[in-house]
Design an enzyme around this catalytic site. Structure first.
Site, mmCIF file in Angstrom:
data_model
loop_
_atom_site.group_PDB
_atom_site.id
_atom_site.type_symbol
_atom_site.label_atom_id
_atom_site.label_comp_id
_atom_site.label_asym_id
_atom_site.label_seq_id
_atom_site.Cartn_x
_atom_site.Cartn_y
_atom_site.Cartn_z
ATOM 1 N N GLY A 55 0.845 -1.192 0.000
ATOM 2 C CA GLY A 55 0.000 0.000 0.000
ATOM 3 C C GLY A 55 0.872 1.230 0.000
ATOM 4 O O GLY A 55 2.075 1.135 0.272
ATOM 5 N N CYS A 82 5.389 -6.198 1.245
ATOM 6 C CA CYS A 82 5.751 -4.776 1.178
ATOM 7 C C CYS A 82 5.203 -4.031 2.405
ATOM 8 O O CYS A 82 5.626 -4.293 3.516
ATOM 9 C CB CYS A 82 5.269 -4.186 -0.147
ATOM 10 S SG CYS A 82 6.044 -2.613 -0.521
ATOM 11 N N TYR A 83 4.231 -3.144 2.234
ATOM 12 C CA TYR A 83 3.673 -2.456 3.406
ATOM 13 C C TYR A 83 3.177 -3.483 4.431
ATOM 14 O O TYR A 83 3.315 -3.285 5.645
ATOM 15 C CB TYR A 83 2.521 -1.542 2.979
ATOM 16 C CG TYR A 83 1.870 -0.812 4.140
ATOM 17 C CD1 TYR A 83 2.453 0.327 4.671
ATOM 18 C CD2 TYR A 83 0.686 -1.286 4.709
ATOM 19 C CE1 TYR A 83 1.873 0.992 5.752
ATOM 20 C CE2 TYR A 83 0.097 -0.631 5.789
ATOM 21 C CZ TYR A 83 0.693 0.511 6.295
ATOM 22 O OH TYR A 83 0.129 1.157 7.364
ATOM 23 N N HIS A 169 7.687 -7.758 -4.267
ATOM 24 C CA HIS A 169 6.342 -8.135 -4.719
ATOM 25 C C HIS A 169 6.371 -9.483 -5.446
ATOM 26 O O HIS A 169 6.683 -9.534 -6.631
ATOM 27 C CB HIS A 169 5.770 -7.057 -5.652
ATOM 28 C CG HIS A 169 5.398 -5.819 -4.919
ATOM 29 N ND1 HIS A 169 4.166 -5.645 -4.352
ATOM 30 C CD2 HIS A 169 6.120 -4.717 -4.609
ATOM 31 C CE1 HIS A 169 4.129 -4.480 -3.736
ATOM 32 N NE2 HIS A 169 5.304 -3.891 -3.870
ATOM 33 N N GLU A 171 3.981 -11.164 -6.483
ATOM 34 C CA GLU A 171 2.851 -11.325 -7.417
ATOM 35 C C GLU A 171 3.130 -10.805 -8.821
ATOM 36 O O GLU A 171 2.403 -11.139 -9.748
ATOM 37 C CB GLU A 171 1.606 -10.633 -6.839
ATOM 38 C CG GLU A 171 1.657 -9.101 -6.765
ATOM 39 C CD GLU A 171 2.404 -8.553 -5.542
ATOM 40 O OE1 GLU A 171 3.129 -9.325 -4.885
ATOM 41 O OE2 GLU A 171 2.272 -7.345 -5.267
ATOM 42 N N GLY A 224 -21.527 -8.741 -26.548
ATOM 43 C CA GLY A 224 -20.506 -9.325 -27.418
ATOM 44 C C GLY A 224 -19.189 -9.449 -26.679
ATOM 45 O O GLY A 224 -18.295 -10.140 -27.117
ATOM 46 N N ASP A 227 -17.445 -11.065 -20.776
ATOM 47 C CA ASP A 227 -18.154 -11.280 -19.510
ATOM 48 C C ASP A 227 -19.645 -11.557 -19.710
ATOM 49 O O ASP A 227 -20.181 -12.533 -19.173
ATOM 50 C CB ASP A 227 -17.976 -10.059 -18.582
ATOM 51 C CG ASP A 227 -16.513 -9.764 -18.330
ATOM 52 O OD1 ASP A 227 -15.691 -10.687 -18.501
ATOM 53 O OD2 ASP A 227 -16.183 -8.613 -17.983
ATOM 54 N N LYS A 366 -11.052 -12.023 -14.497
ATOM 55 C CA LYS A 366 -11.211 -12.161 -15.953
ATOM 56 C C LYS A 366 -10.593 -13.461 -16.490
ATOM 57 O O LYS A 366 -11.189 -14.137 -17.321
ATOM 58 C CB LYS A 366 -10.529 -10.964 -16.618
ATOM 59 C CG LYS A 366 -10.806 -10.824 -18.072
ATOM 60 C CD LYS A 366 -12.000 -9.963 -18.238
ATOM 61 C CE LYS A 366 -12.272 -9.541 -19.626
ATOM 62 N NZ LYS A 366 -13.424 -8.630 -19.634
#
Ligand code: XMP
Length: 510
Positions: A55, A82-83, A169, A171, A224, A227, A366
């Protein structure tokens, strides 16, 4: 759902959703919650582990974001990133200081000792750092497990209390062995099984939709896009003909897009599809309008009106499918999911049209929506479709939109998409499209002077559209696109490639 859950406490860092996604990629269900979630709620969720994200804050500022420290003594593993790591150190009696040496970007990390979290990770490995503060002294019971040149305390652990922290990080892809670090946390430290399975999700969701909808009618606005398409297909699996889909062609779709939607959903999947051919209506509303926000508003409102008219023709409808996905929920406020009601009027529709919402993808990212689409046997061209803005080509024909300009853009955009696909780049490039600016320039073609529009090609790589880098498309591919556009699209005599990243640019031009 009686599954292993990792709670991701969100402290507002830019990569936070990625953390939750990476955990799910490792087959463990993760849920993002605000950092100040009440302790009783944490207990009620019975998490198998907790991750504290990064953060922008410093633990020293007044009212610094902090979680309830009782989470450290629940006996479940906690990983601070991190934070998150600085907060663990600070709340448990260590010291954190503002460092003179801010670290930002790639750096080399040296693992110290044999901490479980670094099992199978190279002794020296590239990681991604983004921090100002650093830990100065660690709390009692902890040891230092990694360091970098500018950050002597780059990872800490207290195995007996199952508390771990990393300053880098794990990720982001720039941390080359980051996924191994997360894997170690989940499977070596937490000893999880990994029971998040999207095939089970499909079965459970189909049953849940049947239970909820019963024999009532359910409506879906099909855009279209991925989702809404996957949501509609899932609902169709559950309740078949009770589902009616409405597809609004606003005249601002890509070339052949409407035909593809009809072919897929009506012809192949045999869904009830109402096709509202409304191009002229939208384009006449847009006549003379050049302000991008006004254009967006007009297109959005007109969409609602067309949808409303079509829905009324269908008679009594009780439910509405929405392709809401997890990031929509997380992003709609750090107070997250609880504030979003599932029974409310849908934005812009008249008061008397109340539907109960069915949002079968609201827990999914997604990438997971795409996997569900594949598992449901949907066509690749739909499942792997690139994101497309709601206002469509209306925000890619810059300033005033006219039918002629839309047609020029459709043709040029079609060539861009075709060549990117031919070059095998369609999965690695996040979005790729053409833009038509409101200027003309001089050129020469054959023996004559031309005065025509340029086309701008835009292509970016991204993980989530929040930041993006311009895609380094090979010159040869750019060359073919440029030649084809100028030769095949009447009204265009020049092609430019946009090499701006986001920030400072945005992905779209309007
Ligand atoms: P920008 O241009 O802000 O776009 O970098 C970020 C992402 O959002 C999409 N986008 C939109 N999507 N309605 C939408 O549904 C809109 O008005 C809109 N504007 C931008 C854009 O394509 C990119 O994926």
């Amino acid at each position: 759902m009686d599954k292993e859950v990792v709670l991701v406490l969100d402290f507002g860092g830019q990569y936070n959703q990625l953390i939750a996604r990476r955990v799910r990629e490792l087959a463990v269900y993760s849920e993002m919650v605000p950092y100040d979630i009440p302790f009783a709620e944490v207990q009620a969720k019975k998490p198998a582990a907790i991750i504290l994200t990064g953060g922008p804050a410093s633990v020293h500022i007044k009212d610094a974001p902090a979680c309830d420290p009782r989470i450290y003594s629940m006996g479940i593993p906690v990983l601070g990133i991190c934070y998150g790591m600085q907060l663990i150190a600070f709340q448990l009696g260590g010291e954190v200081k503002g460092s003179q040496l801010r670290e930002y970007g790639r750096t080399l990390l040296d693992a110290v000792g044999d901490d479980l979290i670094f099992k199978g990770v190279s002794k020296q490995t590239q990681v991604w750092m983004s921090h100002g503060d650093s830990i100065d002294s660690i709390p009692e019971g902890f040891s230092i497990t990694a360091s970098t040149e500018n950050c002597p305390i780059a990872a800490i652990s207290n195995p007996s209390s199952k508390l771990y922290g990393v300053q880098f990080h794990p990720e982001v892809r720039h941390t080359i062995e980051g996924q191994q670090v997360l894997k170690n946390f989940l499977f070596e430290v937490c000893k999880l099984k990994g029971d998040w399975d999207l095939s089970d999700y499909i079965e459970e969701m189909i049953q849940a939709i049947r239970d909820k909808v019963g024999d009532k009618k359910i409506l879906c606005g099909l855009s279209g896009g991925v989702d809404s398409a996957v949501a509609a297909t899932l609902v169709h699996r559950a309740v078949g003909d009770q589902l009616v889909c409405v597809y609004v062609d606003n005249g601002l779709m890509r070339k052949d897009e409407s035909e593809q939607v009809i072919r897929t959903f009506k012809d192949q999947m045999k869904m009830n599809l109402v096709f509202a051919d409304s191009g002229e209506r939208f384009l006449s509303k847009l006549k003379g309008v050049s302000d991008p926000e006004k254009k967006r508003k007009i297109i959005g409102e007109e969409f609602i009106r067309v949808f409303e008219e079509e829905a009324r023709k269908l008679g009594e409808i009780d439910y509405l499918v929405q392709g809401t996905i997890y990031p929509d929920i997380v992003e709609s406020g750090t107070k997250t999911a609880q504030t979003i009601k599932s029974h409310h009027n849908v934005g812009g529709l008249p008061e008397d049209m109340k539907f109960e919402l069915v949002e079968p993808l609201r827990l999914l990212f997604k990438d997971e929506v795409r996997i569900i689409g594949e598992k449901l046997g949907m066509a690749e061209e739909i499942v792997w479709r690139q994101p497309f803005p709601g206002p469509g080509l209306g925000v890619r024909v810059l300033e005033e939109v006219t039918p002629e300009k839309v047609q020029i853009l459709q043709e040029a955009d079609h060539i861009v998409r075709e060549e990117i696909k031919k070059a095998g780049l369609d999965r690695e490039i996040w979005q790729y499209f053409a833009v038509l600016p409101p200027v003309r320039s001089v050129g020469v073609m054959g023996d004559g002077r031309t005065y025509a529009y340029p086309i701008i090609i835009r292509a970016v790589t991204s993980d989530d559209a929040m930041t993006a880098e311009w895609a380094h498309i090979p010159y040869e591919v750019l060359d073919i696109m440029a030649r084809r556009i100028v030769n095949e699209v009447r009204g265009v005599n020049r092609v430019a490639y946009d090499i701006t990243s986001k920030p400072p640019g945005t992905i779209e031009w309007e």
